[in-house]
Design a protein around this motif. Structure first.
Motif, mmCIF file in Angstrom:
data_model
loop_
_atom_site.group_PDB
_atom_site.id
_atom_site.type_symbol
_atom_site.label_atom_id
_atom_site.label_comp_id
_atom_site.label_asym_id
_atom_site.label_seq_id
_atom_site.Cartn_x
_atom_site.Cartn_y
_atom_site.Cartn_z
ATOM 1 N N TYR A 96 0.825 -1.237 -0.011
ATOM 2 C CA TYR A 96 0.048 -0.017 -0.070
ATOM 3 C C TYR A 96 0.848 1.351 -0.262
ATOM 4 O O TYR A 96 2.012 1.193 0.653
ATOM 5 C CB TYR A 96 -0.887 0.032 1.185
ATOM 6 C CG TYR A 96 -1.686 -1.108 1.213
ATOM 7 C CD1 TYR A 96 -1.590 -2.224 2.059
ATOM 8 C CD2 TYR A 96 -3.044 -0.838 0.647
ATOM 9 C CE1 TYR A 96 -2.391 -3.246 2.235
ATOM 10 C CE2 TYR A 96 -3.965 -2.013 0.849
ATOM 11 C CZ TYR A 96 -3.703 -3.027 1.717
ATOM 12 O OH TYR A 96 -4.332 -4.402 1.659
ATOM 13 N N GLN B 149 0.843 5.242 0.947
ATOM 14 C CA GLN B 149 -0.161 6.332 1.901
ATOM 15 C C GLN B 149 0.564 7.635 1.719
ATOM 16 O O GLN B 149 1.725 7.866 2.220
ATOM 17 C CB GLN B 149 -0.144 6.100 3.177
ATOM 18 C CG GLN B 149 -1.234 7.056 3.794
ATOM 19 C CD GLN B 149 -1.185 6.558 5.659
ATOM 20 O OE1 GLN B 149 -0.424 6.159 6.155
ATOM 21 N NE2 GLN B 149 -2.407 6.622 6.074
ATOM 22 N N GLY C 289 -5.545 8.724 1.440
ATOM 23 C CA GLY C 289 -5.448 7.393 2.567
ATOM 24 C C GLY C 289 -4.770 6.207 1.994
ATOM 25 O O GLY C 289 -3.864 6.359 0.913
ATOM 26 N N LEU C 290 -4.918 5.190 2.442
ATOM 27 C CA LEU C 290 -4.302 3.932 2.079
ATOM 28 C C LEU C 290 -4.565 3.512 0.608
ATOM 29 O O LEU C 290 -5.709 3.531 0.378
ATOM 30 C CB LEU C 290 -4.211 2.850 2.822
ATOM 31 C CG LEU C 290 -3.642 2.789 4.301
ATOM 32 C CD1 LEU C 290 -4.195 2.063 5.316
ATOM 33 C CD2 LEU C 290 -1.964 2.682 3.837
ATOM 34 N N PHE D 251 -4.269 0.838 -2.391
ATOM 35 C CA PHE D 251 -3.847 -0.233 -2.432
ATOM 36 C C PHE D 251 -3.044 -0.419 -4.015
ATOM 37 O O PHE D 251 -3.448 -0.064 -4.739
ATOM 38 C CB PHE D 251 -5.268 -1.303 -2.724
ATOM 39 C CG PHE D 251 -4.763 -2.968 -3.343
ATOM 40 C CD1 PHE D 251 -5.178 -3.123 -4.305
ATOM 41 C CD2 PHE D 251 -3.971 -3.573 -2.342
ATOM 42 C CE1 PHE D 251 -4.954 -4.619 -4.935
ATOM 43 C CE2 PHE D 251 -3.693 -4.948 -2.885
ATOM 44 C CZ PHE D 251 -4.282 -5.246 -4.116
ATOM 45 N N LEU E 13 4.566 6.955 2.356
ATOM 46 C CA LEU E 13 4.799 6.104 3.295
ATOM 47 C C LEU E 13 4.318 4.708 2.725
ATOM 48 O O LEU E 13 3.163 4.572 2.184
ATOM 49 C CB LEU E 13 4.037 6.215 4.641
ATOM 50 C CG LEU E 13 4.210 5.125 5.763
ATOM 51 C CD1 LEU E 13 5.444 4.773 5.958
ATOM 52 C CD2 LEU E 13 3.439 5.714 7.095
ATOM 53 N N PHE F 31 3.485 0.656 2.824
ATOM 54 C CA PHE F 31 3.069 -0.154 3.778
ATOM 55 C C PHE F 31 3.050 -1.577 3.010
ATOM 56 O O PHE F 31 2.508 -1.699 2.073
ATOM 57 C CB PHE F 31 1.698 -0.120 4.410
ATOM 58 C CG PHE F 31 1.764 0.872 5.473
ATOM 59 C CD1 PHE F 31 1.301 2.330 5.306
ATOM 60 C CD2 PHE F 31 2.132 0.689 6.879
ATOM 61 C CE1 PHE F 31 1.103 3.221 6.429
ATOM 62 C CE2 PHE F 31 2.311 1.623 7.849
ATOM 63 C CZ PHE F 31 1.704 2.700 7.548
#
Lengths: 109, 114
Positions: free
Chosen positions: B35, B37, B42-43, B45, B88, B90
């Motif tokens: 993911y 960000q 938002g996150l 995919f 960021l 993830f």
């Protein structure tokens, strides 16, 4: 269009207030998560729900499968609850998780 | 500790460069998700691998690629980096069947493109 809608986007509360964050989604799911992301980035899953209600300390999560809606409640809010709360769902017919855009909560002492 | 390990934690690189982010999933988890960000989003995919094979693809740019190795660790390769790629990143992992309903996140890799 986002398949997962969260509200509110931002929330400021006084310490001790009862807080509710809402999540609505558009299709059938196998699971819904409420995630917490503190400043600094780390994400943790607070709850995983597929039906009903769960409680952990001051946090309560509910889900209504028929209405495709979930709520996260925080009772007696505290400044350490300040974080971004994210709703994430796993579709019934897929393996992906879809995320809401998050609710940024600030609890003021 | 989620059991998902990401490296590096922080990375600063110049535009046009290429970087590789690494993820080790929780022991036994076959699915790995990546993911992104960004500050104002938002996150998002990017991509999912399951037991070495690509399972689902999201809004992943052609400049980005990923793979999952036989030991189940995964790498996200970001090339021809642009300032907008600063974010960021993830990694998350989940298990098989109903265990796949539970998702665990790494602490993320902060990428800054200058």
């Amino acid at each position: 269009k986002n398949e997962v809608e969260q509200s509110p986007q931002n929330l400021t509360a006084q310490e001790g207030e009862f807080i509710t964050i809402n999540c609505s989604y558009s299709v059938g799911i196998s699971a819904l998560h409420w995630l917490q992301q503190h400043p600094g980035g780390g994400i943790v899953s607070l709850f995983m729900l597929s039906s009903g209600k769960k409680k952990h300390g001051r946090l309560i999560a509910t889900i209504n499968i028929q209405e495709k809606h979930s709520s996260l409640h925080i009772t007696a809010s505290h400044p350490r609850d300040s974080a971004v709360y994210i709703c994430a769902v796993r579709w019934l017919n897929g393996n992906q998780f879809y995320f809401g855009t998050g609710t940024s909560l600030t609890v003021i002492p | 500790d989620s059991g998902v390990t990401q490296t590096p934690k922080h990375l600063i690189t110049a535009t046009g460069q290429r970087v590789t982010l690494r993820c080790s999933p929780r022991s036994g988890d076959l699915s790995v998700y990546w993911y992104q960000q960004s500050l104002d989003q938002g996150l998002q995919f990017l991509i999912q691998y399951y037991n070495g094979e690509e399972r689902a693809k999201g809004n992943i740019l052609e400049r980005f690629s990923a793979q999952q190795f036989p030991d189940l660790h995964s790498e996200l390769n970001l090339s021809s980096l642009e300032l907008g790629d600063s974010a960021l990143y993830f990694c998350a992992s989940s298990g098989l069947g109903t265990a796949g309903n539970t998702i665990y996140f790494g602490e993320g890799s902060w990428l800054t493109v200058v």
